[in-house]
Design an enzyme around this catalytic site. Structure first.
Site, short mmCIF file in Angstrom:
data_model
loop_
_atom_site.label_atom_id
_atom_site.label_comp_id
_atom_site.label_asym_id
_atom_site.label_seq_id
_atom_site.Cartn_x
_atom_site.Cartn_y
_atom_site.Cartn_z
N HIS A 1 66.59 68.50 48.05
CA HIS A 1 66.81 68.07 46.67
C HIS A 1 65.56 68.14 45.80
CE1 HIS A 1 68.68 65.78 43.44
NE2 HIS A 1 67.77 64.83 43.54
N HIS B 1 68.60 64.88 49.60
CA HIS B 1 69.52 63.91 49.00
C HIS B 1 70.61 63.63 50.02
CE1 HIS B 1 72.06 61.82 46.21
NE2 HIS B 1 71.13 61.90 45.29
N ARG C 1 65.63 56.85 49.49
CA ARG C 1 66.37 58.05 49.89
C ARG C 1 66.00 58.59 51.27
NH1 ARG C 1 66.65 61.68 44.75
NH2 ARG C 1 67.83 59.94 43.91
N GLU D 1 69.59 52.50 41.28
CA GLU D 1 69.66 53.48 42.37
C GLU D 1 68.81 53.00 43.52
OE1 GLU D 1 68.72 57.38 40.79
OE2 GLU D 1 70.41 57.32 39.41
N ARG E 1 59.64 60.19 46.72
CA ARG E 1 59.86 59.85 45.32
C ARG E 1 60.94 58.79 45.15
NH1 ARG E 1 63.63 61.77 41.47
NH2 ARG E 1 64.53 63.09 43.10
C1 SIN Z 1 70.83 61.27 41.75
O1 SIN Z 1 71.45 61.16 40.71
O2 SIN Z 1 71.21 60.78 42.81
C2 SIN Z 1 69.56 62.05 41.74
C3 SIN Z 1 68.57 61.40 40.88
C4 SIN Z 1 67.19 61.77 41.30
O3 SIN Z 1 67.00 62.73 42.04
O4 SIN Z 1 66.27 61.04 40.93
#
Ligand code: SIN
Length: 531
Positions: A340, A233, A279, A113, A375
Site C-alpha cells: 500500500h 494494507h 496497520r 482509523e 506510517r
Molecule cells: C485507508 O483509507 O485505509 C488508507 C488511508 C491511508 O493509507 O492512510
C-alpha cells in the site's frame, strides 16, 4: 532533442506536487510534468483522509504520541511535531483551494482509523484523495504561472558541477506522444513522483506507482532511507488482482470487524486495540489467520454499521464491492492484504531539501522522517501538504542565490522506444512476484537473499534487452522501459535496506530476528548510489 528553461521543475501531479506548485507560483514560473494524464496519481485513490487536530477535545500531544508509537522508535520527533502542529493550517489551505470535506452540524466531520487515540480524520466521504486532486488540479490549471505537461515522463535528473559543487539542474523528460526527449533546465527541482508499491504483485496502488521519484533521486546521487518499511494494507478486496480495490480502514473506524474463516472476530487476540491497532499489527494478524486456515481471504464485516450510514459515508466502497457482487451493507467483504505505501524514500531535511543541492522531495517518494518504521493511517496526505509547503518556502528563499544551469555537459538519454515489448512485460511480472514472495509481510533472511539474487538477474536482463532492442516501438514503450528500470532500482533498494536491518521493527518483520534491537538498529537505514 529540444530544451526548455524554467525557474522550477516539479515532477509529479499528486497532492505534494500540486500544493508545492501552487505555493511557488505565487512568485515564479513553474513547469510541472506528469507521466500520464493529470488525474493519474496515487492521491486520487486515497479513500481515508487527512489526519489533523481540529477537534476541540483532541490535542497535538495525542496526535504526536500516536504517530511516534506507530513509528516503532524511528520517527524523528521534531519532524513529527512540525507535521502535527501544521495540520490545522494544512486543512485550512486545502479548504481555501476549494476542497470540500464532509461536515456534520457545520463542523468538519472526523473519522477514526487504526493507531489513532481520537477521531481526527478529515475526509470527503470515502473519496478524499479524489476531492483533493480535483480541487488542486483546477487551481493549477487556472494558474497563469504553472505549465502542466501531461504524458511527460522524467527519465533522469540533470546534475552539473556549478561553482565547484554538484547540483541538480533539471531533468531529461520524455514527451511520450512525440517520442522526444526534452532537456528541462531548472534552477531547482522538486521530486513528487509518488509511491513505489507497484513493485509488488498485489497492491492498492495504480500501475503508475513505479517508484520513479526514489529511483531518479538515487541514481542522481541523493541519499535514500528506510526502504525496507513497506506498508501492507490489511483490507484489499479479494481477489486482489494486480491493482487491488482498497477497503478503507475508516470502515473499521465506524465499527467494521475482521473475522476469520469460522466467523470469529480475531483482532482482540493480537492487540488490545483490536481492529483499530496500527496497520503493521493488523496486516500481520491477517497474514497469521490466513496461514492458520489455509483459506484465500478473511472477512471484513461491516454489517453492524447500518445500511443507511454505510451508504452515506462509504458510497465508493459500496460501489467497488457491488462491482464484484458483494453487498457490503448486508454481507461480509472478503479481504486480503496488499502492498500500500512505502515509508522510505529520498531523504530530506525538515524543509524538503535532499542531500543533492538543487533537488527537493515531497510526498510518498520522500522520507521526511515522520513515518519511522510504520506510517500512522492518514498521516501521508498531511505530510505531503505540510512538507511540500515547507519545501516551497525554502526553495523560494534560496532561488535568488542559485546559479542558472547551462546544461552543457549533461548527456542525452538513450532512446528506448524499441525496447522488446513482450520481454519487458515478462520481466515486470517476474519482479512483482519476487517482491511478493520474498519481501512480504513476514520475511526471513534466506528468502530475502534469494530475492536479492533474482533481482540482480532481472536487472542484468534489463541491460541485455536494452542492448538487443531492434523492433520499432513508440514513446509508450520507452516510458515502460524506463519505469521498469525504476522498479528494479527501487526493488533492489528495498532488499538492500531489509538485509541490513537484522531485527524486527514496525513493518519489517523477520522471523530470524523477531525482536527489536535498539542497541544496533535504532536508526534509519541509508542507501547512497556508488555509481
Ligand atoms: C485507508 O483509507 O485505509 C488508507 C488511508 C491511508 O493509507 O492512510
Amino acid at each position: 532533442m529540444t530544451h526548455s528553461d524554467t525557474d522550477i521543475l516539479v515532477i509529479g501531479s499528486g497532492i505534494a506536487g500540486l500544493t508545492f506548485a501552487l505555493r511557488v507560483a505565487e512568485h515564479t514560473d513553474v513547469v510541472l510534468v506528469t507521466k500520464k494524464a493529470r488525474l493519474d496519481s496515487n492521491t486520487n485513490y486515497a479513500q481515508g483522509g487527512i489526519a489533523a487536530v481540529v477537534g476541540r477535545t483532541d490535542s497535538f500531544e495525542r496526535h504526536m504520541q500516536d504517530t511516534l508509537r506507530a513509528g516503532a522508535g524511528l520517527c524523528h520527533a521534531e519532524r513529527v511535531e512540525t507535521l502535527v502542529r501544521s495540520g490545522p493550517m494544512a486543512v485550512a489551505d486545502l479548504v481555501d483551494w476549494g476542497v470540500r470535506f464532509s461536515r456534520s452540524a457545520g463542523q468538519l466531520a472526523l473519522g477514526i482509523e487504526g493507531g489513532h487515540s481520537h477521531p481526527r480524520i478529515v475526509h470527503s466521504q470515502d473519496r478524499t484523495g479524489a476531492a483533493i486532486e480535483t480541487a488542486l488540479l483546477k487551481a493549477v490549471a487556472d494558474h497563469p504561472r504553472i505549465r502542466l505537461l501531461e504524458h511527460h515522463m522524467a527519465l533522469s535528473l540533470q546534475v552539473e558541477c556549478l561553482g565547484g559543487r554538484r547540483r541538480c539542474t533539471g531533468a531529461w523528460v520524455l514527451d511520450v506522444e512525440s517520442k522526444q526527449a526534452i532537456e528541462v533546465r531548472a534552477r531547482a527541482t522538486l521530486l513528487a513522483a509518488g509511491g513505489s508499491a507497484a513493485v509488488y504483485r498485489h497492491t492498492t496502488n495504480p500501475s503508475i506507482a513505479t517508484g520513479d521519484g526514489v529511483a531518479l533521486g538515487y541514481r542522481a546521487g541523493a541519499t535514500v532511507a528506510n526502504m525496507e518499511f513497506i506498508q501492507f494494507h490489511p483490507t484489499a478486496l479479494y481477489p486482489a488482482e494486480e491493482h487491488a480495490f482498497l477497503i478503507s480502514e475508516a470502515l473499521r473506524g465506524e465499527g467494521a470487524v475482521l473475522r476469520n474463516e469460522s466467523g470469529d472476530a480475531f483482532m482482540a487476540a493480537y492487540d488490545q486495540r483490536a481492529d483499530l491497532a496500527p496497520r503493521d499489527i493488523v496486516a500481520r494478524a491477517v497474514h497469521a489467520e490466513l496461514k492458520k486456515s489455509g483459506g484465500p481471504h478473511v472477512w471484513l464485516d461491516a454489517t453492524g454499521i447500518g445500511a443507511e450510514r454505510t451508504e452515506e459515508r462509504f458510497p465508493g466502497i459500496l460501489e467497488g464491492c457491488q462491482a464484484k457482487g458483494v453487498d457490503a451493507r448486508h454481507e461480509p467483504i472478503p479481504v486480503v492484504p496488499a502492498a500500500h505505501y512505502v515509508c522510505g524514500g529520498v531523504w530530506t531535511d525538515i524543509d524538503g531539501r535532499t542531500t543533492l543541492p538543487g533537488l527537493f522531495a515531497a510526498g510518498e517518494c520522500a522520507c521526511t522522517g515522520v513515518h519511522g518504521a510504520n506510517r500512522l493511517a492518514s498521516n501521508s496526505l498531511l505530510e505531503a501538504v505540510v512538507y511540500a509547503e515547507r519545501a516551497a518556502a525554502r526553495m523560494l528563499q534560496q532561488l535568488p542565490f542559485v546559479p542558472a544551469p547551462c546544461g552543457a555537459d549533461v548527456p542525452a538519454p538513450v532512446d528506448l522506444s524499441s525496447f522488446p515489448a513482450e520481454e519487458l512485460a515478462t520481466l515486470r511480472q517476474r519482479l512483482k512476484h519476487v517482491m511478493w514472495d520474498h519481501l512480504g509481510i513476514v520475511r526471513n533472511r534466506d528468502e530475502m537473499q534469494a530475492g536479492a539474487a533474482q533481482l540482480e538477474e532481472l536487472r542484468h536482463k534489463w541491460s541485455t534487452l536494452r542492448e538487443a532492442r531492434s523492433r520499432s516501438g513508440g514513446g509508450q514503450r520507452w516510458s515502460e522501459a524506463a519505469e521498469t528500470l525504476n522498479m528494479l532500482d527501487v526493488a533492489r533498494l528495498v532488499v538492500r535496506c531489509a538485509l541490513w536491518r537484522r531485527e524486527s521493527r514496525g513493518l519489517h518483520y523477520v522471523t530470524d530476528y523477531p525482536y527489536r534491537d535498539n542497541e544496533s538498529y535504532l536508526r534509519d537505514s541509508i542507501a547512497v548510489s556508488t555509481d
